[in-house]
Design an enzyme around this catalytic site. Sequence first.
Site, PDB file in Angstrom:
ATOM      1  NE  ARG A  59      -3.541 -13.540   4.854  1.00 31.40           N
ATOM      2  CZ  ARG A  59      -2.941 -13.164   3.732  1.00 31.40           C
ATOM      3  NH1 ARG A  59      -1.809 -12.482   3.800  1.00 31.40           N
ATOM      4  NH2 ARG A  59      -3.452 -13.440   2.559  1.00 31.40           N
ATOM      5  CG  ASP A 132       4.214  -8.669  -1.796  1.00 34.85           C
ATOM      6  OD1 ASP A 132       3.331  -8.965  -0.971  1.00 34.85           O
ATOM      7  OD2 ASP A 132       4.006  -7.955  -2.795  1.00 34.85           O
ATOM      8  CG  ASN A 153       3.422   5.744   6.348  1.00 33.98           C
ATOM      9  OD1 ASN A 153       3.809   4.884   7.148  1.00 33.98           O
ATOM     10  ND2 ASN A 153       4.250   6.388   5.542  1.00 33.98           N
ATOM     11  CB  CYS A 189       4.802  13.603  12.617  1.00 32.23           C
ATOM     12  SG  CYS A 189       4.870  13.872  10.832  1.00 32.23           S
ATOM     13  CB  SER A 215      -1.060   1.588  -3.771  1.00 36.64           C
ATOM     14  OG  SER A 215       0.029   2.474  -3.738  1.00 36.64           O
ATOM     15  CB  CYS A 240       0.065   6.359  -4.331  1.00 40.40           C
ATOM     16  SG  CYS A 240      -0.033   7.977  -3.514  1.00 40.40           S
ATOM     17  CG  ASP A 241       6.232   6.406  -4.148  1.00 38.36           C
ATOM     18  OD1 ASP A 241       5.954   5.339  -3.571  1.00 38.36           O
ATOM     19  OD2 ASP A 241       6.985   6.471  -5.138  1.00 38.36           O
ATOM     20  CB  CYS A 243       1.841   8.149   2.954  1.00 40.67           C
ATOM     21  SG  CYS A 243       2.177   6.455   2.429  1.00 40.67           S
ATOM     22  CB  CYS A 247       7.492  10.009   5.729  1.00 41.70           C
ATOM     23  SG  CYS A 247       8.137   9.302   7.270  1.00 41.70           S
TER      24      CYS A 247
END
Length: 309
Positions: A59, A132, A153, A189, A215, A240-241, A243, A247
């Site tokens: 990784r 991924d 985020n 922010c 998520s 989930c969107d 965040c 933005c």
Amino acid sequence: MNPTQLATHIKQTAYDLGFGFVGIARAERMEPEEQRLEAWLNAGHHGTMQWMENHFDKRVDPTKLVPGAKSVISLLYNYFPADDTPSQEAPKLARYAYGQDYHHVVRAKLKELVHRLEESLAHPIDGRVFVDSAPVLERDWAARAGAGWVGKNTLLLNPKAGSYFFLAELISDLAPAVDQRIRDHCGTCTRCIDACPTEAISPSGYVVDGSKCISYLTIELREAIPEEFAGRMEGWAFGCDICQEVCPWNRFSTPHDEPAFLPHPELPAMGPREWQEMTQEVFSRVFRKSAVKRTKFGGLRRNVRFLGE
């Protein structure tokens, strides 16, 4: 070609295939990122995703994945939809899952990229492509390659296009000129932190407790969703969107032009009743090529029912 010319050639070839942004970093061990990953795992923020503890060295060191690698080419592929109806009323669906599974779509683009580069360079490339699909710290590599910065985020934010992008990599023996990092533009922010209904983002940002993320709860978690999250899911049945929605940088998002990412014809018309009464047959038909199949019919039904509790 000299390194600068090679970098230009690689990027233009990728742009011709539909990639929105391309950045290049030197293949080397990631020392600061290694320490952050270790701390994140030690804190248990990966929840039940025990596989994230595996292959730690790979990784943080791309040369363990691809011996002899000289560069990590990071590529961004836009998935922001023109019509986001499935994310407006509960049960909601993360935008990235509207169309066909991105793993297959983007991987095919990457393979074509390698093919075109090998043809134009007139020699084989010793490397691997990733979407991924392996122990690769994609966001960190994209940040190192100057394709954006990792926001509060923890998503990659591009100053010209926001965050609705799939990330992909070509790790190889190519040695093009590398790009410079860009600075963090999150400033003071805190919209993503304030908006997260499960408080998954740390108060100061830049760290997400994956075990609290919607998520994770709707996709990765195979057990029952803990009751502590009842009434806090904001209607999200898969992913989930939130965040990303709040933005400010996503005001620059523009609709993709990838036919494979268009939703199944039945999806935009599915309301609460259709989701509640969904059968295995409907699930298989609507989500046969979608990333939603990852949670399987039983998992999706669990999520929808939990929203109604």
